[in-house]
Structures are given as C-alpha cells and as structure tokens.
Enzyme design. Structure first.
Site, PDB file in Angstrom:
ATOM      1  N   ILE A  61       0.832  -1.204   0.000  1.00 26.94           N
ATOM      2  CA  ILE A  61       0.000   0.000   0.000  1.00 26.94           C
ATOM      3  C   ILE A  61       0.868   1.255   0.000  1.00 26.94           C
ATOM      4  O   ILE A  61       1.879   1.314   0.705  1.00 26.94           O
ATOM      5  CB  ILE A  61      -0.882   0.027   1.262  1.00 26.94           C
ATOM      6  CG1 ILE A  61      -1.748  -1.230   1.339  1.00 26.94           C
ATOM      7  CG2 ILE A  61      -1.731   1.294   1.339  1.00 26.94           C
ATOM      8  CD1 ILE A  61      -2.361  -1.470   2.709  1.00 26.94           C
ATOM      9  N   CYS A  62       0.438   2.258  -0.774  1.00 30.36           N
ATOM     10  CA  CYS A  62       1.019   3.598  -0.680  1.00 30.36           C
ATOM     11  C   CYS A  62      -0.110   4.604  -0.865  1.00 30.36           C
ATOM     12  O   CYS A  62      -1.273   4.279  -0.649  1.00 30.36           O
ATOM     13  CB  CYS A  62       2.156   3.790  -1.682  1.00 30.36           C
ATOM     14  SG  CYS A  62       1.622   3.890  -3.397  1.00 30.36           S
ATOM     15  N   HIS A  63       0.192   5.820  -1.274  1.00 23.47           N
ATOM     16  CA  HIS A  63      -0.827   6.854  -1.402  1.00 23.47           C
ATOM     17  C   HIS A  63      -1.724   6.623  -2.612  1.00 23.47           C
ATOM     18  O   HIS A  63      -2.946   6.575  -2.488  1.00 23.47           O
ATOM     19  CB  HIS A  63      -0.154   8.231  -1.465  1.00 23.47           C
ATOM     20  CG  HIS A  63      -1.113   9.378  -1.333  1.00 23.47           C
ATOM     21  ND1 HIS A  63      -0.763  10.659  -1.669  1.00 23.47           N
ATOM     22  CD2 HIS A  63      -2.392   9.442  -0.914  1.00 23.47           C
ATOM     23  CE1 HIS A  63      -1.805  11.464  -1.453  1.00 23.47           C
ATOM     24  NE2 HIS A  63      -2.802  10.743  -0.994  1.00 23.47           N
TER      25      HIS A  63
END
Length: 105
Positions: A61-63
């Site tokens: 997960i990231c932005h």
C-alpha cells in the site's frame, strides 16, 4: 504485477483470510491514515524485507499505488517474492471507495 482493488481488499479483510498489509509510505503519511499492517517506508525495504511474509498474500500500500508498484518490482526482481498484490489507487482509493470518513491528504 497483480493488482487488488479497494473493494476486493475489503472483501478479503472481512473474510479474515490470511493476508499481510505492508505500507511503504512515510511515517507522517501513515499517521494521517492507514489500514494497519506493517509500516516499512520505501527507503527501508532493502533492510527490512525480512518482515514481509512469503507464505500468505501480501498487499502493498502507498498513497496512489505508484510507490507500492515500485516496491513490488524491487521485491520481485531482487528478492524473488511472488505473493505480492498492489492496492490499485492506494490508500486514496480506499478512502474514496470504502471508507469516506477516512482522512485524506
């Protein structure tokens, strides 16, 4: 690279299936909003990759999904991981599609 949508992840989490969440954002981003899981900032991946499981699906997960894609490429090409899923649209997609009360930035 395999993607998972926010809706698909929600379904998997609600079924309590074995899954690991790895967030590759920076600590200050993680403080704003997160899904839990392991915080391993992108720059720490080479040193902390041993925290990432190989025996269950791992959602990275990231932005918005770009850094997580880079992380998956690194982990796949350099360390041989084959169980990684990229959260399509990142935490922003989760906030937009699953949890509209989640803080966004």
């Amino acid at each position: 690279m395999k993607d998972i949508t926010a809706q698909e992840l929600k379904a998997r989490l609600s079924q309590e299936s074995q899954i690991q969440l790895v967030d590759v954002r920076e600590p200050q981003e993680f403080e704003i909003c997160n899904l839990g899981g392991e915080l391993i900032p992108m720059g720490e991946l080479p040193k902390q990759a041993s925290r990432i499981r190989r025996d269950v699906p791992v959602v990275v997960i990231c932005h918005h999904g770009f850094r997580s894609a880079q992380a998956i490429n690194f982990l796949t090409q350099r360390l041989g991981y084959d169980n990684l899923l990229n959260l399509k649209g990142g935490i922003h997609a989760w906030a937009s599609e699953v949890d509209p009360d989640m803080a966004v930035y």
